[in-house]
Design a protein around this motif. Structure first.
Motif, PDB file in Angstrom:
ATOM      1  N   LEU A 198       0.796  -1.225   0.000  1.00 37.39           N
ATOM      2  CA  LEU A 198       0.000   0.000   0.000  1.00 37.39           C
ATOM      3  C   LEU A 198       0.828   1.274   0.000  1.00 37.39           C
ATOM      4  CD1 LEU A 198      -2.794  -1.154   2.461  1.00 37.39           C
ATOM      5  CD2 LEU A 198      -3.007  -0.826  -0.004  1.00 37.39           C
ATOM      6  N   GLY A 199       2.002   1.261   0.563  1.00 36.13           N
ATOM      7  CA  GLY A 199       2.858   2.445   0.519  1.00 36.13           C
ATOM      8  C   GLY A 199       2.796   3.309   1.755  1.00 36.13           C
ATOM      9  N   ASP A 200       3.431   4.488   1.660  1.00 36.66           N
ATOM     10  CA  ASP A 200       3.681   5.337   2.823  1.00 36.66           C
ATOM     11  C   ASP A 200       2.446   6.031   3.381  1.00 36.66           C
ATOM     12  OD1 ASP A 200       6.338   4.651   2.663  1.00 36.66           O
ATOM     13  OD2 ASP A 200       6.916   6.457   1.533  1.00 36.66           O
ATOM     14  N   ASP A 201       1.357   6.093   2.617  1.00 34.39           N
ATOM     15  CA  ASP A 201       0.149   6.746   3.118  1.00 34.39           C
ATOM     16  C   ASP A 201      -0.623   5.867   4.105  1.00 34.39           C
ATOM     17  OD1 ASP A 201       0.443   9.163   1.876  1.00 34.39           O
ATOM     18  OD2 ASP A 201      -0.691   8.594   0.095  1.00 34.39           O
ATOM     19  N   ASN A 212      -5.556   4.476   6.180  1.00 31.12           N
ATOM     20  CA  ASN A 212      -5.091   5.447   5.201  1.00 31.12           C
ATOM     21  C   ASN A 212      -5.120   6.824   5.867  1.00 31.12           C
ATOM     22  OD1 ASN A 212      -4.702   7.214   3.068  1.00 31.12           O
ATOM     23  ND2 ASN A 212      -6.089   6.149   1.680  1.00 31.12           N
ATOM     24  N   LYS A 213      -3.963   7.439   6.012  1.00 30.63           N
ATOM     25  CA  LYS A 213      -3.895   8.687   6.772  1.00 30.63           C
ATOM     26  C   LYS A 213      -4.715   9.813   6.128  1.00 30.63           C
ATOM     27  CE  LYS A 213       0.503  10.380   4.842  1.00 30.63           C
ATOM     28  NZ  LYS A 213       1.897  10.702   5.180  1.00 30.63           N
ATOM     29  N   LYS A 214      -4.976   9.717   4.808  1.00 33.62           N
ATOM     30  CA  LYS A 214      -5.769  10.750   4.134  1.00 33.62           C
ATOM     31  C   LYS A 214      -7.239  10.681   4.513  1.00 33.62           C
ATOM     32  CE  LYS A 214      -2.706  11.318   0.179  1.00 33.62           C
ATOM     33  NZ  LYS A 214      -2.567  11.264  -1.293  1.00 33.62           N
ATOM     34  N   HIS A 215      -7.645   9.582   5.154  1.00 36.06           N
ATOM     35  CA  HIS A 215      -9.036   9.444   5.578  1.00 36.06           C
ATOM     36  C   HIS A 215      -9.220   9.642   7.078  1.00 36.06           C
ATOM     37  CE1 HIS A 215     -10.911   8.223   1.806  1.00 36.06           C
ATOM     38  NE2 HIS A 215      -9.835   7.500   1.555  1.00 36.06           N
ATOM     39  N   CYS A 234      -6.492   2.693  18.096  1.00 28.42           N
ATOM     40  CA  CYS A 234      -5.099   3.091  17.847  1.00 28.42           C
ATOM     41  C   CYS A 234      -4.269   2.709  19.068  1.00 28.42           C
ATOM     42  CB  CYS A 234      -5.010   4.586  17.586  1.00 28.42           C
ATOM     43  SG  CYS A 234      -3.321   5.177  17.256  1.00 28.42           S
ATOM     44  N   SER A 235      -3.140   2.068  18.836  1.00 23.66           N
ATOM     45  CA  SER A 235      -2.273   1.708  19.953  1.00 23.66           C
ATOM     46  C   SER A 235      -1.725   2.974  20.609  1.00 23.66           C
ATOM     47  CB  SER A 235      -1.126   0.812  19.491  1.00 23.66           C
ATOM     48  OG  SER A 235      -0.252   1.517  18.634  1.00 23.66           O
ATOM     49  N   PHE A 236      -1.466   2.896  21.882  1.00 24.86           N
ATOM     50  CA  PHE A 236      -1.055   4.082  22.648  1.00 24.86           C
ATOM     51  C   PHE A 236       0.204   4.723  22.072  1.00 24.86           C
ATOM     52  CE2 PHE A 236       1.181   6.200  26.120  1.00 24.86           C
ATOM     53  CZ  PHE A 236       0.180   7.040  26.592  1.00 24.86           C
ATOM     54  N   ARG A 237       1.181   3.914  21.668  1.00 23.63           N
ATOM     55  CA  ARG A 237       2.465   4.460  21.225  1.00 23.63           C
ATOM     56  C   ARG A 237       2.382   5.211  19.899  1.00 23.63           C
ATOM     57  NH1 ARG A 237       5.043   1.482  17.358  1.00 23.63           N
ATOM     58  NH2 ARG A 237       4.092  -0.542  16.827  1.00 23.63           N
ATOM     59  N   LEU A 238       1.280   5.018  19.147  1.00 19.10           N
ATOM     60  CA  LEU A 238       1.154   5.667  17.841  1.00 19.10           C
ATOM     61  C   LEU A 238       0.191   6.848  17.838  1.00 19.10           C
ATOM     62  CD1 LEU A 238       1.161   2.550  15.509  1.00 19.10           C
ATOM     63  CD2 LEU A 238       2.909   4.323  15.611  1.00 19.10           C
ATOM     64  N   ARG A 239      -0.384   7.152  18.963  1.00 22.61           N
ATOM     65  CA  ARG A 239      -1.394   8.216  18.992  1.00 22.61           C
ATOM     66  C   ARG A 239      -0.830   9.582  18.629  1.00 22.61           C
ATOM     67  NH1 ARG A 239      -4.941   6.239  24.320  1.00 22.61           N
ATOM     68  NH2 ARG A 239      -5.370   4.154  23.473  1.00 22.61           N
ATOM     69  N   SER A 240       0.376   9.870  19.070  1.00 29.14           N
ATOM     70  CA  SER A 240       0.996  11.159  18.740  1.00 29.14           C
ATOM     71  C   SER A 240       1.248  11.276  17.249  1.00 29.14           C
ATOM     72  CB  SER A 240       2.312  11.331  19.503  1.00 29.14           C
ATOM     73  OG  SER A 240       2.088  11.373  20.888  1.00 29.14           O
ATOM     74  N   GLU A 241       1.670  10.171  16.616  1.00 25.56           N
ATOM     75  CA  GLU A 241       1.921  10.178  15.177  1.00 25.56           C
ATOM     76  C   GLU A 241       0.633  10.405  14.408  1.00 25.56           C
ATOM     77  OE1 GLU A 241       3.776   9.884  11.488  1.00 25.56           O
ATOM     78  OE2 GLU A 241       4.626  10.165  13.489  1.00 25.56           O
ATOM     79  N   VAL A 242      -0.435   9.735  14.818  1.00 26.63           N
ATOM     80  CA  VAL A 242      -1.715   9.865  14.125  1.00 26.63           C
ATOM     81  C   VAL A 242      -2.252  11.290  14.242  1.00 26.63           C
ATOM     82  CG1 VAL A 242      -4.123   9.104  14.101  1.00 26.63           C
ATOM     83  CG2 VAL A 242      -2.290   7.426  14.355  1.00 26.63           C
ATOM     84  N   LYS A 243      -2.062  11.918  15.359  1.00 25.10           N
ATOM     85  CA  LYS A 243      -2.563  13.279  15.559  1.00 25.10           C
ATOM     86  C   LYS A 243      -1.938  14.268  14.575  1.00 25.10           C
ATOM     87  CE  LYS A 243      -3.833  12.759  20.437  1.00 25.10           C
ATOM     88  NZ  LYS A 243      -3.502  13.107  21.830  1.00 25.10           N
ATOM     89  N   TRP A 245      -1.604  13.791  11.492  1.00 20.33           N
ATOM     90  CA  TRP A 245      -2.322  13.709  10.222  1.00 20.33           C
ATOM     91  C   TRP A 245      -3.616  14.499  10.225  1.00 20.33           C
ATOM     92  CZ3 TRP A 245      -2.452   7.644  10.021  1.00 20.33           C
ATOM     93  CH2 TRP A 245      -1.135   7.156   9.992  1.00 20.33           C
ATOM     94  N   ILE A 246      -4.124  14.805  11.408  1.00 21.32           N
ATOM     95  CA  ILE A 246      -5.440  15.416  11.509  1.00 21.32           C
ATOM     96  C   ILE A 246      -5.388  16.870  11.097  1.00 21.32           C
ATOM     97  CG2 ILE A 246      -7.358  15.934  13.068  1.00 21.32           C
ATOM     98  CD1 ILE A 246      -6.360  13.561  14.784  1.00 21.32           C
TER      99      ILE A 246
END
Length: 247
Positions: A198-201, A212-215, A234-243, A245-246
């Motif tokens: 799927l790639g980097d997105d 998909n971070k665009k969604h 979302c796993s706890f360790r990835l929450r900062s990364e996901v934020k 994208w918002i």
């Protein structure tokens, strides 16, 4: 500049969609404009032939008996203008799988609705995805992946249409793809293998989910809200990364 065309034989939908696009362009400050409102395939082809360029086309699927349908129009656009991004507008959600199997590679689907907020959000999503994809370093939204849904059948799915994938608990080694048009496609694979394609997105946000971070629209109490209005953990360790994208 993103040039937008809306083609529909229903004058109400045609002008309702145009009004929402113009409102969004004004409020978001987007570098985009409507260049044509076409009520039939002839008007659409005539405009594009006289003004060759790249377009985002909102295209009706059903133009009535005895006329080219949206799939026929899309095939002709693909033959002559392969760079057009086509969003099919329809009230017939059951036709989504037929469209995906046709090979015309839709950019997405938009439900015809008199619900202004729902219509506006659908339009906003597709325009924003294209404008974001045009930024330096962004991936091409025209990329697709072929899914082996069953023996001897491959279904092409636009990467930008994939909202998330998950492990399927009811099927051994099953992976289920969820798309923005509501399609659910289960294949035999592993989450790691599919993420690599799927790639980097796409990011694995949980042991059982890749999104998909665009969604990604938001996150609350460890649940990621997606543009399909679904939520995934979302796993706890990835929450900062996901934020990050918002928007």
């Amino acid at each position: 500049m993103l040039n937008i065309i809306w083609c529909d034989d229903d004058p109400f939908i045609l002008h309702l969609g145009a009004d929402q696009i113009n409102t969004l362009i004004a409020s978001q400050g987007w570098d985009a404009k409507i260049v044509s409102l076409a009520s039939c395939s002839q008007e659409l082809f005539s405009y594009i032939k006289s003004n060759p360029s790249q377009y985002l086309v909102f295209l009706d699927l059903d133009f009535g008996r005895g006329k080219l349908n949206g799939l026929d129009i899309a095939r002709e656009l693909r033959r002559t203008e392969s760079d057009c991004k086509i969003v099919f507008t329809t009230n017939h959600n059951e036709m989504a799988m037929e469209v995906l199997k046709s090979g015309v590679e839709p950019f997405g689907f938009l439900e015809k609705s008199s619900d202004i907020s729902k219509l506006s959000e659908g339009i906003r999503k597709y325009i924003a995805m294209l404008l974001n994809a045009a930024k330096p370093g962004a991936a091409s939204p025209a990329e697709t992946i072929l899914l082996n849904a069953c023996i001897d059948e491959e279904i092409p799915v636009l990467l930008s249409d994939i909202v998330y994938i998950e492990t399927e608990k009811s099927v051994s080694h099953g992976i289920t793809y969820h798309t923005i048009n509501g399609s659910v496609i289960t294949i035999i694979s592993t989450l790691d293998a599919e993420q690599e394609k799927l790639g980097d997105d796409f990011l694995r946000v949980h042991r059982s989910y890749v999104v998909n971070k665009k969604h990604v629209l938001g996150m609350k109490e460890g649940l990621i809200k997606l543009s399909s209005q679904q939520e995934v953990p979302c796993s706890f360790r990835l929450r900062s990364e996901v934020k990050k994208w918002i928007v």
